[in-house]
Design an enzyme around this catalytic site. Structure first.
Site, PDB file in Angstrom:
ATOM      1  N   CYS A 213       0.805  -1.221   0.000  1.00 11.71           N
ATOM      2  CA  CYS A 213       0.000   0.000   0.000  1.00 11.71           C
ATOM      3  C   CYS A 213       0.842   1.277   0.000  1.00 11.71           C
ATOM      4  O   CYS A 213       0.941   1.968   1.019  1.00 11.71           O
ATOM      5  CB  CYS A 213      -0.963   0.022   1.181  1.00 11.71           C
ATOM      6  SG  CYS A 213      -2.264   1.245   0.931  1.00 11.71           S
ATOM      7  N   CYS A 394      -6.847   2.428  -4.610  1.00 10.87           N
ATOM      8  CA  CYS A 394      -6.285   2.921  -3.354  1.00 10.87           C
ATOM      9  C   CYS A 394      -7.115   4.110  -2.876  1.00 10.87           C
ATOM     10  O   CYS A 394      -7.070   5.173  -3.479  1.00 10.87           O
ATOM     11  CB  CYS A 394      -4.842   3.347  -3.599  1.00 10.87           C
ATOM     12  SG  CYS A 394      -4.092   4.159  -2.189  1.00 10.87           S
TER      13      CYS A 394
HETATM   14  C1  LIG Z   1      -0.540   0.447   7.105  1.00 11.00           C
HETATM   15  C2  LIG Z   1      -1.120  -0.378   5.997  1.00 11.00           C
HETATM   16  C3  LIG Z   1      -2.155   0.135   5.229  1.00 11.00           C
HETATM   17  C4  LIG Z   1      -2.709  -0.601   4.202  1.00 11.00           C
HETATM   18  N1  LIG Z   1      -3.747  -0.060   3.498  1.00 11.00           N
HETATM   19  C5  LIG Z   1      -4.346  -0.792   2.540  1.00 11.00           C
HETATM   20  C6  LIG Z   1      -5.493  -0.280   1.851  1.00 11.00           C
HETATM   21  O1  LIG Z   1      -5.973   0.829   2.118  1.00 11.00           O
HETATM   22  N2  LIG Z   1      -6.059  -1.044   0.891  1.00 11.00           N
HETATM   23  C7  LIG Z   1      -5.573  -2.282   0.583  1.00 11.00           C
HETATM   24  O2  LIG Z   1      -6.138  -2.940  -0.278  1.00 11.00           O
HETATM   25  N3  LIG Z   1      -4.475  -2.798   1.203  1.00 11.00           N
HETATM   26  C8  LIG Z   1      -3.850  -2.089   2.174  1.00 11.00           C
HETATM   27  N4  LIG Z   1      -2.756  -2.611   2.840  1.00 11.00           N
HETATM   28  C9  LIG Z   1      -2.089  -3.827   2.322  1.00 11.00           C
HETATM   29  C10 LIG Z   1      -2.699  -5.156   2.728  1.00 11.00           C
HETATM   30  O3  LIG Z   1      -2.896  -5.256   4.099  1.00 11.00           O
HETATM   31  C11 LIG Z   1      -1.789  -6.276   2.251  1.00 11.00           C
HETATM   32  O4  LIG Z   1      -1.482  -6.082   0.899  1.00 11.00           O
HETATM   33  C12 LIG Z   1      -2.425  -7.649   2.400  1.00 11.00           C
HETATM   34  O5  LIG Z   1      -2.588  -7.958   3.755  1.00 11.00           O
HETATM   35  C13 LIG Z   1      -1.579  -8.711   1.703  1.00 11.00           C
HETATM   36  O6  LIG Z   1      -1.997 -10.003   2.011  1.00 11.00           O
HETATM   37  P1  LIG Z   1      -0.940 -11.189   2.147  1.00 11.00           P
HETATM   38  O7  LIG Z   1      -1.726 -12.389   2.494  1.00 11.00           O
HETATM   39  O8  LIG Z   1      -0.046 -11.234   0.979  1.00 11.00           O
HETATM   40  O9  LIG Z   1      -0.027 -10.775   3.397  1.00 11.00           O
HETATM   41  P2  LIG Z   1      -0.461 -10.718   4.916  1.00 11.00           P
HETATM   42  O10 LIG Z   1      -1.884 -10.381   5.041  1.00 11.00           O
HETATM   43  O11 LIG Z   1       0.531  -9.839   5.576  1.00 11.00           O
HETATM   44  O12 LIG Z   1      -0.275 -12.220   5.423  1.00 11.00           O
HETATM   45  C14 LIG Z   1       0.929 -12.919   5.363  1.00 11.00           C
HETATM   46  C15 LIG Z   1       0.800 -14.122   6.287  1.00 11.00           C
HETATM   47  O13 LIG Z   1       1.896 -15.000   6.077  1.00 11.00           O
HETATM   48  C16 LIG Z   1       2.343 -15.486   7.322  1.00 11.00           C
HETATM   49  N5  LIG Z   1       3.723 -15.917   7.175  1.00 11.00           N
HETATM   50  C17 LIG Z   1       4.837 -15.171   7.021  1.00 11.00           C
HETATM   51  N6  LIG Z   1       5.900 -15.953   6.921  1.00 11.00           N
HETATM   52  C18 LIG Z   1       5.459 -17.225   7.017  1.00 11.00           C
HETATM   53  C19 LIG Z   1       6.091 -18.481   6.973  1.00 11.00           C
HETATM   54  N7  LIG Z   1       7.403 -18.598   6.815  1.00 11.00           N
HETATM   55  N8  LIG Z   1       5.324 -19.570   7.106  1.00 11.00           N
HETATM   56  C20 LIG Z   1       3.977 -19.502   7.263  1.00 11.00           C
HETATM   57  N9  LIG Z   1       3.336 -18.341   7.298  1.00 11.00           N
HETATM   58  C21 LIG Z   1       4.070 -17.218   7.175  1.00 11.00           C
HETATM   59  C22 LIG Z   1       2.137 -14.323   8.269  1.00 11.00           C
HETATM   60  O14 LIG Z   1       2.069 -14.786   9.612  1.00 11.00           O
HETATM   61  C23 LIG Z   1       0.836 -13.759   7.775  1.00 11.00           C
HETATM   62  O15 LIG Z   1      -0.271 -14.330   8.428  1.00 11.00           O
HETATM   63  C24 LIG Z   1      -2.198  -1.896   3.904  1.00 11.00           C
HETATM   64  C25 LIG Z   1      -1.167  -2.437   4.685  1.00 11.00           C
HETATM   65  C26 LIG Z   1      -0.634  -1.697   5.727  1.00 11.00           C
HETATM   66  C27 LIG Z   1       0.464  -2.306   6.564  1.00 11.00           C
END
Ligand SMILES: Cc1cc2nc3c(=O)[nH]c(=O)nc-3n(C[C@H](O)[C@H](O)[C@H](O)COP(=O)(O)OP(=O)(O)OC[C@H]3O[C@@H](n4cnc5c(N)ncnc54)[C@H](O)[C@@H]3O)c2cc1C
Lengths: 451, 144
Positions: A213, A394
């Protein structure tokens, strides 16, 4: 290259029709649009019979969405999800917490509550990806073999890369960091609340790596500006935004709009400034710039650390081995299908994917169905034409009560969902309404495979 | 680009409103059914009742705006463009039209509600606390 291209990517399903421009009728639904509510209208595809074992590494936004959708789509599959984290974090909520609009618990829920019943959850981390042997090894030493792997391990926040940074000091002496956790976001708010009483020098920045983000650092600058104005201390304050390269946002038209707004709000902008070190006691930050190191004092700072692919993935054969995504270990996938370039039974979705855009929850909503469509087609012996084209949305907050609904694709085109109704570069209440009330329900529905 | 999927809309609305989705839905159904039934029974819209219902419903319109401002932690002063004004009008109109239907139905059915006289008396009579206070006043309605 520019690192700030973030995306809410959009699926192109072969059956879909063009955008229906029933503009007035859309108005009522518009509040839900940027939250990623637009969806393929085609009927749910048939379930595919299979006995395959599918392992999902990571139970964040992408992993949970994949689990729900795989359980819906596949009949007879064995699905295992691996993640040590019991609390689920709704990260887009961090910004609202750090603005004092929500408590820390707003972003916290239980991972288990989103898991479909038949999905087996191993509460451990993946320590090693071994795609040559179609297996992962967990932190507890368990070897789990798979037929197909969804890697959704997200991002590591590399605070250690900033000399002098100590995350235990977040919330003290002007040190804020919205990204760290819901608790850190709440601590950042407490510090902002204190700072806003007196005003002073506030410093905002973003890392020089890919980041989730990329609008979030910009939003928080706008929010702080607004809060200072409401408290009557803006006149006594200097706000500075330090961009890591020569633009404020990777989509040129959006960057220019933000530049104009920052000028209007009297936010100073620095370019090619990358935070190198910080002295939290003395409240001084040092930036690497083309002209050498530059030190800046601050009374309030929002530290956003460099971001890399989660360690286990970064150190695995799944990471890019060359090119712009290699250094931080993003996964080498096809940008339109999310299928791994070298291991075709591996898909990488969410933040860990090494694609130009797509590190947002909204991207997840469009990436996961594409990847699953390709997997289901393979299992059914057919072909899928689903494509993920880099659509990004966004809601860029520009003050409390207003936001711009910025939507774009891989090619930096603006792709407004409601052309002629919601202008993408206009500061609107409707976009704020979307961010505050529609985004989280849409996100939760996405995790459950309902949106 | 995709179209809006009603199933997705429903899932998100349910998530957004929780129990309120069902409570408001129930209220809407009760309002519409009793309004429709009243129309069939009376074979006409009673103009004077409609005008009064519309007048009272202005409060419901305003209430809808206040509720929206509360849940979004913002307000219509944040409107920044034409679509915002349309949204504000839509929210107000939603509250007003819904309120009109409900109030019209309530006014029409009121005489048929068992015990409505006692209910009306309950509203007309000052509550016991105020009775005590007002009884000290020379012109109190305690004896009424
Ligand atoms: C401050 C902030 C604001 C944001 N604002 C927005 C917004 O307005 N709109 C929007 O769409 N998005 C926004 N986002 C982005 C959004 O939250 C992420 O893009 C989204 O969570 C991505 O999903 P993900 O599953 O890839 O990662 P995550 O949701 O971070 O999940 C990753 C998971 O993998 C696990 N993991 C890590 N390593 C391992 C391992 N070795 N083995 C097993 N599990 C593991 C972690 O424990 C976690 O549960 C924002 C993020 C932040 C931090």
């Amino acid at each position: 290259m520019s690192y700030s291209r973030r995306a809410l990517q959009k699926v192109r399903l072969p059956t879909q029709t063009g955008l229906a421009r029933r503009e007035f009728l859309q108005l009522g639904a518009a509040g839900l649009a940027g939250a990623g509510l637009l969806s393929a209208c085609s009927p749910r595809p048939d379930r595919v019979q299979t006995s395959a074992h599918i392992v999902i590494a990571g139970a964040g936004a992408a992993g949970l969405t994949a689990a729900s959708r795989l359980a819906q789509r596949l009949d007879g599959a064995r699905i295992t999800i691996i993640d040590p984290r019991v609390r689920h974090l709704y990260q887009p909520g961090f910004t609202l917490i750090a603005a004092g609009l929500q408590p820390a618990r707003y972003a916290v829920s239980n991972t288990g509550s989103y898991l479909p019943r038949d999905v087996n959850w191993i509460e451990a981390g993946v320590a090693e990806f071994d795609p040559e042997a179609n297996a992962v090894v967990t932190s507890t030493g368990q070897r789990v073999e798979y037929d197909y792997l969804f890697a959704a391990v997200g991002i590591d926040l590399d605070y250690d890369a900033i000399e002098g940074m100590d995350t235990s000091l977040i919330g003290q002496n002007g040190l804020g960091s919205v990204y760290h956790s819901p608790e850190a976001a709440a601590a950042t708010w407490r510090e902002l609340d204190r700072f806003a009483e007196t005003g002073g020098d506030a410093l905002f920045l973003r890392p020089a790596t890919e980041m989730k983000c990329a609008g979030a650092p910009l939003k928080y600058t706008f929010i702080v500006d607004d809060i200072l104005r409401r408290r009557g201390t803006r006149g006594r304050s200097e706000l500075t935004y330090a961009a890591h390269n020569n633009v404020l946002f990777s989509v040129p038209i959006v960057s220019e709009k933000v530049r104009m707004l920052y000028q209007d709000r009297e936010v100073d902008t620095l370019y090619s400034h990358v935070l190198k070190s910080i002295d939290p006691g003395a409240r001084r930050a040092v930036f690497d710039t083309p002209g050498g190191e530059v030190e800046r004092p601050y009374d309030f700072i929002n530290v956003i650390p460099p971001m890399r692919a989660a360690t286990a993935l970064r150190n695995s054969p799944l990471a890019w081995t060359s090119g712009p995504y290699a250094f931080d270990g993003w996964a080498e996938v096809d940008r339109h299908t999310l299928r791994h370039a070298r291991f075709p039974n591996v898909f990488v979705v969410g933040d860990a994917a090494g694609v130009p855009k797509g590190k947002t929850a909204a991207s997840v909503k469009w990436q996961v169905p594409v990847a699953i469509d390709h997997l289901a087609a393979e299992l059914a012996g057919t072909q899928s034409g689903s494509r993920y084209d880099g659509y990004t949305s966004c809601p860029l907050i520009t003050r409390l009560g207003r936001a711009m609904l910025v939507e774009f694709d891989y090619q930096d085109n603006l792709t407004p969902s409601f052309p002629g109704v919601i202008a993408p570069l206009e500061e609107l209440w409707i976009s704020w309404v979307m961010k505050t009330i529609a985004l989280k329900p849409t996100y939760v529905s996405m995790l459950r495979g309902e949106a | 680009m995709q179209e809006l999927d009603p199933g997705v809309m429903l899932a998100v609305l349910l998530e957004m409103m929780g129990i309120w989705f069902w409570l408001l839905g129930l209220l809407a159904v009760i309002g519409l059914v009793s309004f429709g039934w009243l129309l069939v029974r009376e074979r006409a819209l009673v103009a004077s009742r409609l005008v009064r219902a519309q007048a009272f419903a202005l409060l419901a319109g305003a209430g809808a705006l206040v509720l929206m401002a509360h849940v979004t932690k913002s307000g219509f002063t944040d409107a920044g463009g034409p679509v915002d004004w349309l949204l504000i009008v839509a929210i107000f109109a939603g509250g007003w039209i819904g309120g009109t239907i409900l109030i019209y139905a309530l006014m029409g059915w009121w005489p048929h509600i068992p015990g409505h006289e006692r209910l009306a008396a309950l509203f007309a009579r000052p509550p016991p606390g105020s009775l005590k206070r007002s009884s000290r006043l020379p012109s109190g309605r305690a004896g009424s």
